[in-house]
Scaffold this motif. Structure first.
Motif, PDB file in Angstrom:
ATOM      1  N   GLY A  17      34.394  73.353  98.483  1.00 46.81           N
ATOM      2  CA  GLY A  17      34.469  74.713  97.956  1.00 46.81           C
ATOM      3  C   GLY A  17      33.491  74.959  96.836  1.00 46.81           C
ATOM      4  N   ASP A  18      33.964  75.632  95.786  1.00 47.64           N
ATOM      5  CA  ASP A  18      33.101  76.063  94.687  1.00 47.64           C
ATOM      6  C   ASP A  18      33.078  75.092  93.513  1.00 47.64           C
ATOM      7  N   GLY A  19      33.550  73.885  93.699  1.00 49.01           N
ATOM      8  CA  GLY A  19      33.564  72.917  92.608  1.00 49.01           C
ATOM      9  C   GLY A  19      32.173  72.570  92.118  1.00 49.01           C
ATOM     10  N   GLN A  20      32.061  72.328  90.800  1.00 46.55           N
ATOM     11  CA  GLN A  20      30.786  71.965  90.184  1.00 46.55           C
ATOM     12  C   GLN A  20      30.780  70.485  89.821  1.00 46.55           C
ATOM     13  N   VAL A  21      29.611  69.872  89.929  1.00 44.10           N
ATOM     14  CA  VAL A  21      29.431  68.474  89.535  1.00 44.10           C
ATOM     15  C   VAL A  21      28.620  68.421  88.247  1.00 44.10           C
ATOM     16  N   PHE A  22      29.106  67.660  87.283  1.00 43.21           N
ATOM     17  CA  PHE A  22      28.406  67.393  86.039  1.00 43.21           C
ATOM     18  C   PHE A  22      28.169  65.886  85.994  1.00 43.21           C
ATOM     19  N   SER A  23      27.072  65.453  85.403  1.00 41.99           N
ATOM     20  CA  SER A  23      26.733  64.028  85.417  1.00 41.99           C
ATOM     21  C   SER A  23      26.361  63.529  84.032  1.00 41.99           C
ATOM     22  N   ALA A  24      26.885  62.348  83.695  1.00 40.14           N
ATOM     23  CA  ALA A  24      26.509  61.641  82.468  1.00 40.14           C
ATOM     24  C   ALA A  24      26.015  60.262  82.869  1.00 40.14           C
ATOM     25  N   ASN A  25      24.926  59.817  82.292  1.00 45.93           N
ATOM     26  CA  ASN A  25      24.363  58.515  82.654  1.00 45.93           C
ATOM     27  C   ASN A  25      25.303  57.366  82.319  1.00 45.93           C
ATOM     28  N   SER A  26      26.036  57.505  81.235  1.00 43.05           N
ATOM     29  CA  SER A  26      26.946  56.452  80.784  1.00 43.05           C
ATOM     30  C   SER A  26      28.007  57.096  79.901  1.00 43.05           C
ATOM     31  N   PHE A  27      29.002  56.314  79.499  1.00 47.48           N
ATOM     32  CA  PHE A  27      30.028  56.848  78.610  1.00 47.48           C
ATOM     33  C   PHE A  27      29.446  57.194  77.238  1.00 47.48           C
ATOM     34  N   ALA A  28      28.384  56.515  76.859  1.00 48.49           N
ATOM     35  CA  ALA A  28      27.731  56.836  75.588  1.00 48.49           C
ATOM     36  C   ALA A  28      27.146  58.246  75.607  1.00 48.49           C
ATOM     37  N   ASP A  29      26.831  58.744  76.802  1.00 52.00           N
ATOM     38  CA  ASP A  29      26.256  60.086  76.949  1.00 52.00           C
ATOM     39  C   ASP A  29      27.309  61.120  77.341  1.00 52.00           C
ATOM     40  N   LEU A  30      28.569  60.739  77.357  1.00 54.38           N
ATOM     41  CA  LEU A  30      29.609  61.598  77.929  1.00 54.38           C
ATOM     42  C   LEU A  30      29.876  62.861  77.132  1.00 54.38           C
ATOM     43  N   GLN A  31      29.993  62.766  75.812  1.00 52.53           N
ATOM     44  CA  GLN A  31      30.532  63.878  75.033  1.00 52.53           C
ATOM     45  C   GLN A  31      29.777  65.196  75.213  1.00 52.53           C
ATOM     46  N   PRO A  32      28.444  65.237  75.098  1.00 53.77           N
ATOM     47  CA  PRO A  32      27.775  66.537  75.264  1.00 53.77           C
ATOM     48  C   PRO A  32      27.923  67.106  76.672  1.00 53.77           C
ATOM     49  N   VAL A  33      27.957  66.235  77.680  1.00 53.48           N
ATOM     50  CA  VAL A  33      28.146  66.708  79.055  1.00 53.48           C
ATOM     51  C   VAL A  33      29.565  67.253  79.217  1.00 53.48           C
ATOM     52  N   LEU A  34      30.537  66.542  78.673  1.00 52.74           N
ATOM     53  CA  LEU A  34      31.923  66.987  78.729  1.00 52.74           C
ATOM     54  C   LEU A  34      32.080  68.327  78.018  1.00 52.74           C
ATOM     55  N   GLU A  35      31.473  68.463  76.855  1.00 55.22           N
ATOM     56  CA  GLU A  35      31.581  69.732  76.128  1.00 55.22           C
ATOM     57  C   GLU A  35      30.998  70.878  76.948  1.00 55.22           C
ATOM     58  N   ASN A  36      29.847  70.661  77.552  1.00 54.00           N
ATOM     59  CA  ASN A  36      29.238  71.699  78.383  1.00 54.00           C
ATOM     60  C   ASN A  36      30.148  72.059  79.554  1.00 54.00           C
ATOM     61  N   LYS A  37      30.749  71.040  80.152  1.00 54.93           N
ATOM     62  CA  LYS A  37      31.651  71.269  81.281  1.00 54.93           C
ATOM     63  C   LYS A  37      32.853  72.115  80.862  1.00 54.93           C
ATOM     64  N   VAL A  38      33.513  71.734  79.760  1.00 54.59           N
ATOM     65  CA  VAL A  38      34.705  72.454  79.324  1.00 54.59           C
ATOM     66  C   VAL A  38      34.350  73.869  78.873  1.00 54.59           C
ATOM     67  N   ARG A  39      33.227  74.019  78.188  1.00 58.19           N
ATOM     68  CA  ARG A  39      32.789  75.370  77.800  1.00 58.19           C
ATOM     69  C   ARG A  39      32.565  76.236  79.039  1.00 58.19           C
ATOM     70  N   THR A  40      31.974  75.646  80.077  1.00 59.49           N
ATOM     71  CA  THR A  40      31.748  76.383  81.319  1.00 59.49           C
ATOM     72  C   THR A  40      33.076  76.805  81.940  1.00 59.49           C
ATOM     73  N   GLU A  41      34.040  75.896  81.950  1.00 61.48           N
ATOM     74  CA  GLU A  41      35.339  76.184  82.561  1.00 61.48           C
ATOM     75  C   GLU A  41      36.132  77.218  81.776  1.00 61.48           C
ATOM     76  N   LEU A  42      36.028  77.178  80.450  1.00 68.71           N
ATOM     77  CA  LEU A  42      36.801  78.091  79.607  1.00 68.71           C
ATOM     78  C   LEU A  42      36.029  79.341  79.228  1.00 68.71           C
ATOM     79  N   GLY A  43      34.767  79.427  79.630  1.00 69.51           N
ATOM     80  CA  GLY A  43      33.981  80.613  79.324  1.00 69.51           C
ATOM     81  C   GLY A  43      33.614  80.737  77.864  1.00 69.51           C
ATOM     82  N   THR A  44      33.457  79.594  77.172  1.00 73.60           N
ATOM     83  CA  THR A  44      33.116  79.622  75.744  1.00 73.60           C
ATOM     84  C   THR A  44      31.712  79.065  75.505  1.00 73.60           C
ATOM     85  N   ILE A  45      30.804  79.364  76.431  1.00 71.40           N
ATOM     86  CA  ILE A  45      29.406  78.949  76.264  1.00 71.40           C
ATOM     87  C   ILE A  45      28.843  79.642  75.030  1.00 71.40           C
TER      88      ILE A  45
END
Length: 242
Positions: A188-216
């Motif tokens: 369906g309409d699911g989006q994929v976000f990618s982080a190279n490692s857990f060390a790189d996770l936080q900014p990708v996670l923040e972008n993902k959650v902002r996208t989901e909650l509409g707080t870009i």
């Protein structure tokens, strides 16, 4: 007459203070489904846990106005609720959510993504069923947010779980792949976000959650342009007045 007006105003203020500000209608129900399998080192699991706590502690990412309902599920060989669905009405609710995330201990085991999706969905739907229709926004959406560093190898089929969720009214099941994480179960309409490692996770996670909650956040250039237009308008009004 003036005394009566003042007394009425004080009573009204006291009523508002006692009951609190009216919550915004629920716009987003977000089920957070986190990988706690044995392929993740204990250190990386702590990094992942801290990233989620940090992102949700940011008031510009997660508003504490009643517009968001969140639950947290950890999956490994099976799945368990870490935070049952909670409506984030105020900072106390945010603190409850973050405390639950910080209290997570890694399950260690296989990777049952489908079980995590199913548990997150059932817990969220049980909470939403208790909300009056008047408290649900017209643009309401339900989302499931999976993060994983591997592919499914246990439990229910994540493809079936995703299809069932979308068929049951969820807008999408999104996936954050960390390292070799496999998000091929998505449909369906699911989006994929990618982080190279857990060390790189936080900014990708923040972008993902902002996208989901509409707080870009508004880009700095756009914000400056907006301020410039406001200033020009003010100058123009002054000239007309002169």
């Amino acid at each position: 007459m003036l005394k009566k007006f003042a007394l009425s105003a004080c009573m009204a203020f006291g009523l508002v203070a006692a009951t609190g500000a009216q919550a915004a209608p629920v716009q987003t129900a977000l089920s957070i489904v986190i990988d706690g399998s044995g392929s993740i080192s204990s250190g990386d699991f702590e990094v992942q846990r801290d990233a989620y706590a940090t992102v949700f502690a940011d008031a510009s990412v997660l508003k504490a106005d009643g517009s968001v309902v969140i639950n947290v599920v950890q999956f490994s060989s099976n799945a368990q609720i870490e935070q049952t669905a909670i409506r984030i009405n105020n900072e106390a609710d945010r603190a409850t959510l973050i405390a639950s995330i910080n209290a997570m201990t890694q399950l260690n085991g296989s990777t049952a993504i489908g079980d995590g999706i199913n548990l997150g969905r059932s817990d969220m739907d049980a909470f939403l069923a208790g909300l009056p229709a008047a408290e649900i926004a017209t643009n309401f959406s339900k989302l499931i947010d999976v993060s994983t560093d591997a592919g499914n190898n246990a439990g229910a089929s994540p493809v079936v779980a995703t299809n069932d969720a979308v068929g049951g009214g969820y807008s999408a099941v999104n996936c954050l792949a960390v390292g070799a994480g496999n998000c091929s179960f998505m449909t369906g309409d699911g989006q994929v976000f990618s982080a190279n490692s857990f060390a790189d996770l936080q900014p990708v996670l923040e972008n993902k959650v902002r996208t989901e909650l509409g707080t870009i956040p508004v880009p700095a250039t756009a914000a400056l342009l907006g301020l410039g237009l406001i200033a020009l308008g003010a100058v123009g009004r002054r000239r007309l007045a002169a």
